[in-house]
Design an enzyme around this catalytic site. Structure first.
Site, PDB file in Angstrom:
ATOM      1  N   GLU A 232     -45.834  19.658  -6.184  1.00 54.15           N
ATOM      2  CA  GLU A 232     -44.842  20.628  -5.698  1.00 54.15           C
ATOM      3  C   GLU A 232     -45.111  22.043  -6.213  1.00 54.15           C
ATOM      4  O   GLU A 232     -44.980  23.021  -5.482  1.00 54.15           O
ATOM      5  CB  GLU A 232     -43.427  20.199  -6.109  1.00 54.15           C
ATOM      6  CG  GLU A 232     -42.946  18.896  -5.489  1.00 54.15           C
ATOM      7  CD  GLU A 232     -43.396  17.671  -6.274  1.00 54.15           C
ATOM      8  OE1 GLU A 232     -44.074  17.825  -7.318  1.00 54.15           O
ATOM      9  OE2 GLU A 232     -43.064  16.550  -5.837  1.00 54.15           O
TER      10      GLU A 232
ATOM     11  N   HIS B  66     -55.203  40.023 -29.189  1.00 53.95           N
ATOM     12  CA  HIS B  66     -54.663  39.538 -27.913  1.00 53.95           C
ATOM     13  C   HIS B  66     -53.575  40.433 -27.323  1.00 53.95           C
ATOM     14  O   HIS B  66     -53.704  40.893 -26.198  1.00 53.95           O
ATOM     15  CB  HIS B  66     -54.110  38.109 -28.073  1.00 53.95           C
ATOM     16  CG  HIS B  66     -53.187  37.709 -26.966  1.00 53.95           C
ATOM     17  ND1 HIS B  66     -53.637  37.157 -25.790  1.00 53.95           N
ATOM     18  CD2 HIS B  66     -51.835  37.826 -26.830  1.00 53.95           C
ATOM     19  CE1 HIS B  66     -52.608  36.943 -24.987  1.00 53.95           C
ATOM     20  NE2 HIS B  66     -51.503  37.336 -25.596  1.00 53.95           N
TER      21      HIS B  66
ATOM     22  N   HIS C 251     -52.017  44.339 -23.986  1.00 52.51           N
ATOM     23  CA  HIS C 251     -52.995  43.320 -24.376  1.00 52.51           C
ATOM     24  C   HIS C 251     -54.418  43.860 -24.248  1.00 52.51           C
ATOM     25  O   HIS C 251     -55.018  43.769 -23.170  1.00 52.51           O
ATOM     26  CB  HIS C 251     -52.834  42.086 -23.490  1.00 52.51           C
ATOM     27  CG  HIS C 251     -51.469  41.473 -23.557  1.00 52.51           C
ATOM     28  ND1 HIS C 251     -50.369  42.038 -22.944  1.00 52.51           N
ATOM     29  CD2 HIS C 251     -51.028  40.354 -24.175  1.00 52.51           C
ATOM     30  CE1 HIS C 251     -49.307  41.281 -23.177  1.00 52.51           C
ATOM     31  NE2 HIS C 251     -49.674  40.249 -23.920  1.00 52.51           N
TER      32      HIS C 251
ATOM     33  N   HIS D  85     -32.647  11.666  -8.188  1.00 54.95           N
ATOM     34  CA  HIS D  85     -33.058  12.294  -6.942  1.00 54.95           C
ATOM     35  C   HIS D  85     -31.949  13.123  -6.292  1.00 54.95           C
ATOM     36  O   HIS D  85     -32.175  13.740  -5.257  1.00 54.95           O
ATOM     37  CB  HIS D  85     -33.540  11.226  -5.948  1.00 54.95           C
ATOM     38  CG  HIS D  85     -34.922  10.727  -6.246  1.00 54.95           C
ATOM     39  ND1 HIS D  85     -35.295  10.319  -7.505  1.00 54.95           N
ATOM     40  CD2 HIS D  85     -36.018  10.592  -5.459  1.00 54.95           C
ATOM     41  CE1 HIS D  85     -36.565   9.947  -7.471  1.00 54.95           C
ATOM     42  NE2 HIS D  85     -37.032  10.107  -6.246  1.00 54.95           N
TER      43      HIS D  85
HETATM   44  C1  LIG Z   1     -46.225  30.325 -18.262  1.00 58.01           C
HETATM   45  C2  LIG Z   1     -46.481  31.250 -19.398  1.00 58.01           C
HETATM   46  N1  LIG Z   1     -46.249  30.824 -20.650  1.00 58.01           N
HETATM   47  C3  LIG Z   1     -46.436  31.644 -21.703  1.00 58.01           C
HETATM   48  C4  LIG Z   1     -46.864  32.916 -21.511  1.00 58.01           C
HETATM   49  C5  LIG Z   1     -47.021  33.873 -22.697  1.00 58.01           C
HETATM   50  N2  LIG Z   1     -48.459  34.084 -22.943  1.00 58.01           N
HETATM   51  C6  LIG Z   1     -49.100  35.165 -22.516  1.00 58.01           C
HETATM   52  S1  LIG Z   1     -50.758  35.090 -22.794  1.00 58.01           S
HETATM   53  C7  LIG Z   1     -50.608  33.584 -23.545  1.00 58.01           C
HETATM   54  C8  LIG Z   1     -51.783  32.810 -24.025  1.00 58.01           C
HETATM   55  C9  LIG Z   1     -52.893  33.624 -24.436  1.00 58.01           C
HETATM   56  O1  LIG Z   1     -54.066  32.885 -24.470  1.00 58.01           O
HETATM   57  P1  LIG Z   1     -55.144  33.033 -23.344  1.00 58.01           P
HETATM   58  O2  LIG Z   1     -54.581  32.622 -22.067  1.00 58.01           O
HETATM   59  O3  LIG Z   1     -56.337  32.315 -23.807  1.00 58.01           O
HETATM   60  O4  LIG Z   1     -55.405  34.570 -23.257  1.00 58.01           O
HETATM   61  P2  LIG Z   1     -56.263  35.465 -24.260  1.00 58.01           P
HETATM   62  O5  LIG Z   1     -55.629  35.365 -25.608  1.00 58.01           O
HETATM   63  O6  LIG Z   1     -57.633  34.916 -24.233  1.00 58.01           O
HETATM   64  O7  LIG Z   1     -56.148  36.825 -23.679  1.00 58.01           O
HETATM   65  C10 LIG Z   1     -49.284  33.180 -23.563  1.00 58.01           C
HETATM   66  C11 LIG Z   1     -48.816  31.919 -24.193  1.00 58.01           C
HETATM   67  C12 LIG Z   1     -47.105  33.336 -20.187  1.00 58.01           C
HETATM   68  N3  LIG Z   1     -47.533  34.552 -19.900  1.00 58.01           N
HETATM   69  N4  LIG Z   1     -46.937  32.465 -19.160  1.00 58.01           N
END
Ligand SMILES: Cc1ncc(C[n+]2csc(CCOP(=O)(O)OP(=O)(O)O)c2C)c(N)n1
Length: 685
Positions: free
Chosen positions: A431, A281, A50, A493
């Site tokens: 939680e 990204h 990334h 529960h």
């Molecule tokens: C709980 C979770 N869901 C999904 C992902 C997969 N994932 C990695 S980065 C991302 C989103 C990217 O957007 P952002 O957080 O704004 O990061 P940017 O593109 O700005 O680097 C997702 C959905 C993850 N790492 N963790």
């Protein structure tokens, strides 16, 4: 138009000028571009990763690491270092680049070149324990932010106990849109605001982009207002303006509440066509785009090369806090000897075996003298009454079920925004945030966190429990109301699949003690397991005390053992856990009346049992003709003990709402059912 970030940072404030960040000859932009170049190159070489986030947040990270973060690259485990959490773990190259540039010994250029390769310390997402300087495993979005809340709580508590001459640091987080969209972030933010964790500073990568494209596709929250509503101080800055970032961070140093700095950035900053787009990204930029970015940024060095002047400026940043570290060493040395030894013991996570054994022995002696027919949740409180005074590192809590979980002993004072010296945390109905904050406390060091909720809500904690197991941290979850035995609250529960689901997590210890003695022993095992988290599954309903003899050893340590049985050969072996052990014992009695010899094996921990030597396992499993497993839960996992042809007396559906004794009858988890199944198999019916 050049898109280089502004080259000169704001003049450093008075107290920071004493420790210049780096050679003034090296402009901020060049230092930030070193991060960008390394991120691009490493992702390119790995053919995955990334680049966008490290390129976007390079300016913010440069200001933080060169001017504010208190750390000593030569001493990554210095207890009073500021903690830095990269909650947006997908941007791992940002962290690895920073660790290399600032001079962490193990983060070599070779490791950067081996980004995402087997055996390297530069895993796809940061993994705790792989590389010094990585404070926590991140990647599942939202977790890092919630870990940081726990770290900040730990800092406050330890400062209250040991004094701010030795505990006085901050927790910084870089969080992304994804972190803030995850539900766990709300729990973490609300708890931090409530506790006024003013040493927690979150730098939000406000780039308006996520994987699917513009954030506006899915989100329109005003994060500044959201954080303010939770009691934070929140502001916006241009995340490419070092002076603005610096002054926001400067202001944050003196905050009376947690701080959010929303840094408006461009994802993939510097990339000629992909900057500001989701395409930067999560995949390599490609050779042409990298070439174009180098030109735009004015970066002329070959891949993985950082010019000597820039590198040495970064190395100076990595050594910037050496003076502060030396001063801290002196302050630690000046502490009273016993206090210093205690601080060091706690930071190393060493629990004296003698102290732990003594506390548990006292409980067992009392139970041997006066047996108790109590719920194991009550037995837990009984054990805690002895453990809490003996082990000051234990910090308890509950997600708003304190009276049901029995995790608070009489003497425990609650932690509050005004007084962090207490040892009990009212986490609220949070939680997931609780479990992740506990991970943060364990990672910070000096604390053994435990807390409570209902076992059925382990689902709400599961992502954090999984990470504790992955990281190998001692975090203890007391989970009460562990079966249909909770009765009238009904199937919403009543956990059915939860024990199996938890047992499926590698490196997690799941304990289900059958009486007050086993409960004390399981506590002892959970506390002694320095590198593993534990779950203690405990009952709401009363159980007879089956172990009335005083055993000097911890009998539960082997995971399973014969708790009742005839001398000599048995026709039937009944294996059971928790509340079902007493039912199994009754079943064995019924069988004895029919002339069938049956032994009962209590299995407080599958994991510990399956880790025993084969000889022991074989002896405990035995060679009786009939093997029966009894647990008020699903069968999954039991075949490892009873075999695929074993009989299982348990649940095959969700439970129901009724008094618990009726439920046990309705679902056929009774002594009679056990005896009937055994006799049928033996052909005696
Ligand atoms: C709980 C979770 N869901 C999904 C992902 C997969 N994932 C990695 S980065 C991302 C989103 C990217 O957007 P952002 O957080 O704004 O990061 P940017 O593109 O700005 O680097 C997702 C959905 C993850 N790492 N963790």
């Amino acid at each position: 138009m050049s898109i280089k970030a502004s080259p000169t940072a704001a003049a450093a404030p008075a107290e920071r000028r004493e420790q210049p960040a780096a050679s003034p000859a090296i402009a901020h932009a060049s230092m930030a571009n070193a991060i960008r170049a390394l991120a691009m190159d490493a992702v390119e070489q790995a053919k995955s990763g990334h680049p966008g986030m490290p390129m976007g947040m390079a300016d913010v990270a440069t200001v933080l690491f060169t001017r504010f973060l208190k750390f000593d690259a030569a001493s990554p485990s210095w207890p009073d270092r500021d903690r830095f959490v990269l909650s947006a773990g997908h941007g791992s190259m940002l962290l690895y680049a920073l660790l290399y540039l600032t001079g962490y010994e193990t983060m070599t250029l070779e490791q950067i070149k081996r980004f995402r390769q087997l055996g390297s310390s530069t895993a796809g997402h940061p993994e705790y324990g792989h590389a010094p300087g990585v404070e926590t495993t991140t990647g599942p979005l939202g977790q890092g932010l919630a870990n940081a809340v726990g770290m900040a709580i730990a800092e406050k508590h330890l400062a209250a106990v040991f004094g701010d001459s030795v505990v006085n640091h901050k927790t910084y987080v870089i969080a992304s849109d994804g972190d803030l969209m995850e539900g766990i972030s709300q729990e973490a933010i609300a708890l931090a605001g409530h506790l006024k964790l003013n040493k927690l500073i979150v730098l939000f990568d406000d780039n308006g982009i996520s994987i699917d494209g513009a954030l506006s596709l899915a989100d329109s929250v005003d994060q500044v207002k959201r954080f303010e509503a939770a009691g934070w101080s929140a502001s916006r800055v241009d995340g490419h303006d070092p002076a603005a970032i610096s002054s926001a961070l400067e202001k944050a140093q003196k905050s009376d509440r947690p701080v959010l700095i929303a840094c408006r950035t461009t994802i993939g900053f510097g990339a000629p066509t992909k900057a500001g787009k989701a395409s930067s990204h999560g995949s390599p930029l490609g050779a042409d785009e990298v070439k174009g970015a180098r030109e735009k940024l004015g970066w002329t060095s070959a891949p993985f090369e950082v010019p000597a002047g820039i590198l040495s400026s970064w190395r100076m940043a990595g050594a910037r806090s050496k003076g502060a570290h030396a001063e801290w060493d002196k302050r630690l040395a000046a502490l009273d000897g016993a206090k210093r030894a205690e601080f060091e013991r706690r930071m190393q996570g060493d629990i004296s075996q003698q102290v732990l054994d003594g506390a548990v022995r006292a409980v067992k002696e009392s139970l041997a003298a006066t047996p108790k027919e109590i719920a194991t949740r009550t037995a837990c409180e009984f054990a805690l009454e002895s453990l809490i005074p003996a082990l000051p590192e234990m910090i308890g809590g509950s997600a708003d079920l304190t009276g049901s979980n029995n995790t608070r002993t009489k003497s425990m004072k609650a932690i509050s925004a005004e007084d962090f010296s207490g040892r009990f945390i009212h986490y609220g109905v949070r939680e997931h945030g609780m479990a992740a904050a506990m991970n943060g406390m364990a990672l910070h060091g000096g604390i053994v966190p435990y807390s409570g909720t209902f076992l059925v809500f382990s689902d709400y904690c599961r992502p954090a429990i999984r990470l504790a197991a992955l990281m190998g941290k001692r975090v203890i979850h007391v989970m009460t109301h562990d079966s249909i035995g909770l009765g009238e609250d009904g199937p919403t529960h009543q956990p059915v699949e939860h024990l199996a689901a938890l047992r499926a997590i590698p490196n997690l210890l799941v304990f289900r003690p059958c009486d007050a003695v086993e409960t004390a022993e399981c506590w002892q095992l959970a506390l002694a397991a320095k590198d593993r988290p534990s779950v203690l599954a405990l009952t709401r309903q009363n159980l007879p005390q089956l172990r009335n003899r005083l055993d000097a050893d911890n009998i539960c340590a082997r995971g399973a053992y014969e708790i009742a049985g005839p001398d000599g050969h048995s026709d039937v072996s009944i294996f059971a856990t928790g509340s079902e052990v007493a039912i199994a014992v009754e079943g064995a009695k019924l069988l004895a009346e029919r002339g069938v010899a049956a032994r009962v094996v209590s299995v407080p921990s599958f994991e510990l049992f399956l880790e025993q030597k084969e000889e022991y396992r074989r002896a405990i499993i035995g060679n009786a003709r009939v093997k029966i497993g009894v647990e008020a839960a699903v069968r999954q996992g039991w075949d490892a003990i009873i075999g695929s042809d074993g009989i299982f007396v348990g649940m095959t559906s969700f439970g129901a709402s009724a008094p618990y004794k009726e439920l046990y009858k309705k679902f056929g988890i009774t002594a009679e059912a056990i005896a009937h199944a055994a006799l049928t198999k033996l052909g005696k019916f």
